[in-house]
Design a protein around this motif. Sequence first.
Motif, short mmCIF file in Angstrom:
data_model
loop_
_atom_site.label_atom_id
_atom_site.label_comp_id
_atom_site.label_asym_id
_atom_site.label_seq_id
_atom_site.Cartn_x
_atom_site.Cartn_y
_atom_site.Cartn_z
N GLU A 170 5.31 8.02 -11.80
CA GLU A 170 4.39 7.65 -10.72
C GLU A 170 3.30 6.74 -11.27
N ASN A 171 2.61 6.07 -10.36
CA ASN A 171 1.54 5.17 -10.79
C ASN A 171 0.45 5.93 -11.51
N ALA A 172 0.01 5.38 -12.64
CA ALA A 172 -1.06 6.03 -13.40
C ALA A 172 -2.39 5.89 -12.67
N GLY A 173 -2.57 4.82 -11.94
CA GLY A 173 -3.83 4.61 -11.20
C GLY A 173 -3.83 5.40 -9.91
N ASN A 174 -4.99 5.40 -9.24
CA ASN A 174 -5.13 6.14 -8.00
C ASN A 174 -4.46 5.43 -6.81
N GLU A 175 -4.43 4.09 -6.85
CA GLU A 175 -3.86 3.38 -5.71
C GLU A 175 -3.28 2.04 -6.14
N GLU A 176 -2.42 1.50 -5.29
CA GLU A 176 -1.81 0.19 -5.56
C GLU A 176 -2.89 -0.89 -5.46
N LEU B 97 -5.08 -18.63 -8.81
CA LEU B 97 -3.97 -17.93 -8.16
C LEU B 97 -3.66 -16.62 -8.86
N LEU B 98 -3.69 -16.64 -10.20
CA LEU B 98 -3.41 -15.41 -10.97
C LEU B 98 -4.38 -14.29 -10.62
N GLU B 99 -5.63 -14.65 -10.30
CA GLU B 99 -6.63 -13.63 -9.97
C GLU B 99 -6.23 -12.83 -8.73
N TYR B 100 -5.46 -13.46 -7.83
CA TYR B 100 -5.08 -12.80 -6.59
C TYR B 100 -3.63 -12.32 -6.59
N MET B 101 -2.96 -12.46 -7.74
CA MET B 101 -1.58 -11.96 -7.88
C MET B 101 -1.57 -10.94 -9.01
N PRO B 102 -1.86 -9.70 -8.69
CA PRO B 102 -2.03 -8.68 -9.73
C PRO B 102 -0.75 -8.33 -10.47
N LEU B 103 -0.92 -7.78 -11.67
CA LEU B 103 0.21 -7.21 -12.40
C LEU B 103 0.57 -5.87 -11.79
N PRO B 104 1.82 -5.44 -11.92
CA PRO B 104 2.20 -4.12 -11.39
C PRO B 104 1.39 -3.04 -12.08
N PRO B 105 0.99 -1.98 -11.37
CA PRO B 105 0.26 -0.89 -12.02
C PRO B 105 1.15 -0.19 -13.05
N GLU B 106 0.54 0.27 -14.13
CA GLU B 106 1.32 0.96 -15.17
C GLU B 106 1.81 2.30 -14.64
N GLU B 107 3.04 2.65 -15.03
CA GLU B 107 3.61 3.92 -14.58
C GLU B 107 3.32 5.03 -15.58
N ALA B 108 2.99 6.25 -15.07
CA ALA B 108 2.78 7.40 -15.93
C ALA B 108 4.14 7.94 -16.39
N ILE C 39 6.21 -12.05 -13.68
CA ILE C 39 6.06 -10.62 -13.39
C ILE C 39 5.15 -10.42 -12.18
N ARG C 40 4.06 -11.20 -12.14
CA ARG C 40 3.13 -11.11 -11.01
C ARG C 40 3.82 -11.55 -9.69
N LEU C 41 4.57 -12.64 -9.78
CA LEU C 41 5.29 -13.12 -8.60
C LEU C 41 6.26 -12.06 -8.08
N GLN C 42 6.99 -11.45 -9.02
CA GLN C 42 7.97 -10.44 -8.63
C GLN C 42 7.29 -9.26 -7.94
N TYR C 43 6.17 -8.79 -8.51
CA TYR C 43 5.45 -7.65 -7.94
C TYR C 43 4.90 -8.01 -6.55
N PHE C 44 4.34 -9.21 -6.45
CA PHE C 44 3.77 -9.63 -5.17
C PHE C 44 4.87 -9.76 -4.12
N ALA C 45 6.03 -10.29 -4.54
CA ALA C 45 7.15 -10.48 -3.62
C ALA C 45 7.64 -9.14 -3.07
N ARG C 46 7.65 -8.11 -3.91
CA ARG C 46 8.08 -6.79 -3.44
C ARG C 46 7.15 -6.28 -2.34
N GLY C 47 5.84 -6.36 -2.60
CA GLY C 47 4.87 -5.93 -1.59
C GLY C 47 4.98 -6.75 -0.32
N LEU C 48 5.27 -8.04 -0.49
CA LEU C 48 5.41 -8.95 0.63
C LEU C 48 6.56 -8.53 1.54
#
Length: 504
Positions: free
Chosen positions: A329-335, A314-325, A375-384
């Motif tokens: 803004e997101n340090a990565g190119n995409e969510e 389950l953890l493999e499909y519930m990512p951590l939030p991307p690090e912020e610059a 943390i993963r649950l919280q991030y996933f819930a926001r996107g949800l």
Amino acid sequence: MPTVEELYRNYGILADATEQVGQHKDAYQVILDGVKGGTKEKRLAAQFIPKFFKHFPELADSAINAQLDLCEDEDVSIRRQAIKELPQFATGENLPRVADILTQLLQTDDSAEFNLVNNALLSIFKMDAKGTLGGLFSQILQGEDIVRERAIKFLSTKLKTLPDEVLTKEVEELILTESKKVLEDVTGEEFVLFMKILSGLKSLQTVSGRQQLVELVAEQADLEQTFNPSDPDCVDRLLQCTRQAVPLFSKNVHSTRFVTYFCEQVLPNLSSLTTPVEGLDIQLEVLKLLAEMSSFCGDMEKLETNLRKLFDKLLEYMPLPPEEAENGENAGNEEPKLQFSYVECLLYSFHQLGRKLPDFLTAKLNAEKLKDFKIRLQYFARGLQVYIRQLRLALQGKTGEALKTEENKIKVVALKITNNINVLIKDLFHIPPSYKSTVTLSWKPVQKVEIGQKRANEDTTSGSPPKKSPTGPKRDARQIYNPPSGKYSSNLGNFNYERSLQGK
């Protein structure tokens, strides 16, 4: 070779002899010799031979062989006439042989002839079911491929049409015994047909009967062997067998052995699965089967281990939030991409098994791992929540035909998936985590339970089988949550995940 006139004359001798007909062996022999004549003689022989067959037991072999010659004649009308009369030869010890002959004749490509063979087999089935099964299974085990294939299809389609007085308990026991012999070496398609045959037997509608079928499937699935994810045949066999097992599971017929195998052997190899089926999302297919089975687990010896395997996957499909610059803004190119379908299956399976060990998250995980999960649950819930709002907006006001377009069908399913995940995540944010909510998996029909409706108790004895739904095996009606549709629930999604986390 006798002429048409001679055949009629000898027929007259036999017909006029009434009770002394058996004394006119020579006259019957003339009729048997009619199969060596021309078209007219053969047609007459095809009718006359069966009419007097029972009076000449000493000529039984010769008569059956003569009729069989006619069944293989080049003239289709002669063949049809001969086949139509074959049931008249099915007396006493001759019946299994006639059944064997008719089973071989199933290989015909002539549709009218094929129907005659089917009708003849059904006719002798009603005379002696066990004898007929002997002929059918003899060809299934030893006959040519085309005969084997059609004999199996005959059983899978025609058995259910036979009355109860024909399909007695003894007959069903014979079908089960002979089927087990065939199942030692079958193709995937044959296995599915035999499960259809066996699951339709009255004697196997009981809990003990269903358990027998589950054991048969488990043996076919080879659950004792180490799973090989890179072997497409191994993967396909497991999926085929599990699909047959799922409808058999209930509150009294448990899926524990299959669920344990999936958690131990399949989940760790999920990303490396191969399949011979083009276009199949093999990973999602596996996760769906696991989710369906997870509702019917009994006592599980390796419960904590299985939960941990599920949790890790389950953890493999519930990512951590991307690090912020530094600029926020997101340090990565995409969510990160959120795999809602995979998460629905894994979260549901985890939720079902978690009921059996409710302190897993709080007592079995170390603090760091639990914090990471929150943390993963919280991030996933926001996107949800964002996705649910988008789906509601897209479907708002749409009814009837508008909801039947391919695009909107996908959105309706997506809303079911996200609603399910939302409900399950809410449970896990309770202090302590709760496992009380029920949802209907997005690909399953919603079960409506009327107030005051009496649910039939599942039979736990070997007596009369429970009444069976015409749509298939009765499943445990525990999944009663109905995802919002049409006018959506206004309070869905208002749960404050961040406040809940802060309280922890």
